[in-house]
Write a protein that holds these residues in place. Structure first.
Motif, mmCIF file in Angstrom:
data_model
loop_
_atom_site.group_PDB
_atom_site.id
_atom_site.type_symbol
_atom_site.label_atom_id
_atom_site.label_comp_id
_atom_site.label_asym_id
_atom_site.label_seq_id
_atom_site.Cartn_x
_atom_site.Cartn_y
_atom_site.Cartn_z
ATOM 1 N N ALA A 82 -7.164 3.126 -6.549
ATOM 2 C CA ALA A 82 -6.123 3.615 -5.925
ATOM 3 C C ALA A 82 -4.769 4.004 -6.635
ATOM 4 O O ALA A 82 -3.696 3.894 -6.185
ATOM 5 C CB ALA A 82 -5.831 3.021 -4.604
ATOM 6 N N LYS A 116 -5.922 2.932 -0.727
ATOM 7 C CA LYS A 116 -4.822 2.241 -0.916
ATOM 8 C C LYS A 116 -4.864 0.745 -0.685
ATOM 9 O O LYS A 116 -4.535 -0.316 -1.016
ATOM 10 C CB LYS A 116 -3.582 3.006 -0.329
ATOM 11 C CG LYS A 116 -3.111 4.020 -0.963
ATOM 12 C CD LYS A 116 -2.016 4.675 0.002
ATOM 13 C CE LYS A 116 -1.911 6.129 -0.981
ATOM 14 N NZ LYS A 116 -0.729 6.829 -0.124
ATOM 15 N N LEU A 117 -5.702 0.390 0.760
ATOM 16 C CA LEU A 117 -5.825 -0.821 1.564
ATOM 17 C C LEU A 117 -6.649 -1.619 0.548
ATOM 18 O O LEU A 117 -6.473 -2.808 0.217
ATOM 19 C CB LEU A 117 -6.475 -0.539 2.713
ATOM 20 C CG LEU A 117 -5.241 -0.248 3.994
ATOM 21 C CD1 LEU A 117 -6.407 0.380 5.102
ATOM 22 C CD2 LEU A 117 -4.533 -1.442 4.118
ATOM 23 N N SER A 151 -6.236 6.442 2.560
ATOM 24 C CA SER A 151 -5.622 5.165 3.061
ATOM 25 C C SER A 151 -6.602 3.936 2.873
ATOM 26 O O SER A 151 -5.941 2.861 2.488
ATOM 27 C CB SER A 151 -5.507 5.304 4.499
ATOM 28 O OG SER A 151 -4.585 6.152 4.922
ATOM 29 N N THR A 163 0.700 -1.123 0.034
ATOM 30 C CA THR A 163 -0.058 -0.019 -0.098
ATOM 31 C C THR A 163 0.724 1.515 -0.354
ATOM 32 O O THR A 163 0.442 2.382 -0.525
ATOM 33 C CB THR A 163 -0.907 0.004 1.170
ATOM 34 O OG1 THR A 163 -0.078 -0.112 2.512
ATOM 35 C CG2 THR A 163 -1.751 -1.132 1.175
ATOM 36 N N HIS A 197 -7.135 -1.521 -2.676
ATOM 37 C CA HIS A 197 -6.297 -1.863 -3.937
ATOM 38 C C HIS A 197 -5.481 -2.981 -3.555
ATOM 39 O O HIS A 197 -5.347 -4.174 -4.441
ATOM 40 C CB HIS A 197 -5.583 -0.632 -4.394
ATOM 41 C CG HIS A 197 -4.562 -0.975 -5.619
ATOM 42 N ND1 HIS A 197 -5.194 -1.343 -6.700
ATOM 43 C CD2 HIS A 197 -3.345 -0.996 -5.828
ATOM 44 C CE1 HIS A 197 -4.174 -1.736 -7.580
ATOM 45 N NE2 HIS A 197 -3.118 -1.384 -6.969
ATOM 46 N N ALA A 198 -4.594 -2.977 -2.465
ATOM 47 C CA ALA A 198 -3.679 -4.064 -2.295
ATOM 48 C C ALA A 198 -4.395 -5.116 -1.747
ATOM 49 O O ALA A 198 -3.929 -6.493 -2.238
ATOM 50 C CB ALA A 198 -2.884 -3.414 -1.054
#
Length: 400
Positions: A215, A54-55, A51, A30, A57-58
């Motif tokens: 993201a 990003k989480l 955030s 991330t 997406h990961a």
């Protein structure tokens, strides 16, 4: 309330991470710190929208899944699963040319009328009905397209491309990124064959949005900026559809830039969007994509919220009028931005009322949005009882 929504956000993140990915691995994937990932799984502190993106997406999921508003696909509602399956079948079968209907496919005029209904249904957030209409246009339209020539083939190509675009947009809202990209790929091929530069530009706006939801913020900015340069109008002599597409792309770039905190770029893109809107002078729609003074003003509010300038957002909102003709989803997306700003400055009662308005106006759509969960968490710090009541009223779990 489902078992998934009963979990805390931290437990949902931990569950999605699984045993194959360590906390350090998630932090590396991330770009977030290990400390932040640890705090997130322990439900300590608030996660920003950035955030969360990003989480998501990961973890190969959607923000709404992390917040418990939408279960992982295996736990989706029956209606949502049916809509996703129907959209998937329509997108892939039409690309393969596998229509199994009896008799002749619908005429161009009939397909054009159904496409208009696709636009209307999408902006009302009715995904079950939308998937049925999309299937008809794509399956019958693809068969008709293979037989058509000349002008009719060009127009059918544009209608099909636009319908694939709506399928793509619905898929990303339902957390189906791969399906969204597949639909958009078919749309881009058809737009290129039809030679419709405006439609091609609008498709890039959707691609930018998909990257943003995934993201991939720098890519979202780059896609919108490149497409805008290709269609950049001469403001003294340009077609209205060209101005609309350019303005919408500038909005896409501005929104993406705001998500990475790039204030100068966001302001510059937004300025260009306002210029295009002023040149248009009124709200218009091309292929179901809306742009004009209203979109420029409401998106400016959302951009201010993303940049953390909540006072500016509310000041802009106080001078923004929403016309009755504004699409339902656009109106409610704007209201969620306003509610988040209201919550941030301590106007909790107003934020709660705004959230209820949105939930009652677009009950199916709101289930697939991330912001209600963010707003609910912040309101819960003041009154968990009120948030529970809001959850019951709008049918969306807002408490972990």
């Amino acid at each position: 309330m489902s078992d998934w929504s009963d979990l805390t956000t931290g437990k949902r993140i931990k569950h999605l991470r699984g045993s194959d990915l360590t906390q350090q691995g998630l932090a590396d994937a991330t770009g977030l710190s290990l400390a932040l990932v640890q705090k997130a799984e322990q439900d300590r502190g608030e996660l920003s929208v950035g955030s969360l993106l990003k989480l998501a997406h990961a973890l190969n999921t959607d923000v709404a899944v992390i917040l418990g508003q939408q279960a992982p696909r295996r736990g989706m509602s029956q209606d949502a699963r049916t809509a996703v399956r129907r959209l998937s079948d329509a997108v892939h079968d039409s690309a393969l040319g596998e229509w199994e209907g009896v008799g002749e496919p619908s005429t161009f005029a009939e397909l054009s009328a159904v496409h208009d209904r696709v636009c209307d249904t999408y902006w009302r957030g009715q995904y079950g009905e939308l998937s049925e209409l999309v299937a008809r246009v794509l399956l019958e339209g693809s068969t008709r397209y293979a037989q058509a020539t000349g002008y009719e083939r060009e127009r059918l190509g544009s209608i099909l491309a636009s319908t694939y675009q709506f399928a793509s947009s619905a898929a990303i809202l339902l957390g189906q990124r791969d399906l969204a990209l597949s639909a958009l790929t078919s749309a881009r091929h058809l737009a290129a064959d039809s030679g419709d530069a405006v439609l091609a530009a609008l498709l890039e706006s959707t691609l930018s949005w998909i990257h943003l939801r995934s993201a991939k913020v720098p890519r979202a900015v780059a896609v919108a900026e490149r497409a805008a340069l290709r269609i950049e109008p001469s403001f003294s002599k340009s077609s209205r559809p060209q101005l609309l597409a350019y303005g919408r792309l500038m909005i896409s770039a501005a929104v993406a830039a705001s998500r990475r905190g790039d204030i100068p770029s966001a302001d510059d893109y937004l300025s260009q969007a306002h210029a295009a809107a002023a040149r248009l002078g009124r709200d218009e729609a091309v292929y179901g994509t809306h742009f004009g003074p209203t979109a420029a003003n409401t998106e400016a509010v959302g951009i201010a919220v993303a940049l953390g300038n909540y006072g500016k957002a509310l000041k802009l909102a106080s001078h923004t009028e929403l016309p009755r003709a504004m699409p339902k989803l656009a109106r409610n997306r704007y209201k969620l931005d306003v509610a988040l700003a209201q919550c941030a400055v301590g106007l909790h009662d107003q934020a709660a009322d705004t959230l209820v308005e949105v939930g009652l106006d677009a009950p199916e759509w709101v289930k697939h949005q991330a912001l209600p969960g963010v707003i609910g968490k912040r309101l819960a710090k003041v009154s968990t009882a009120r948030v529970r009541r809001i959850s019951d009223v709008i049918g969306v779990s807002l408490l972990a």
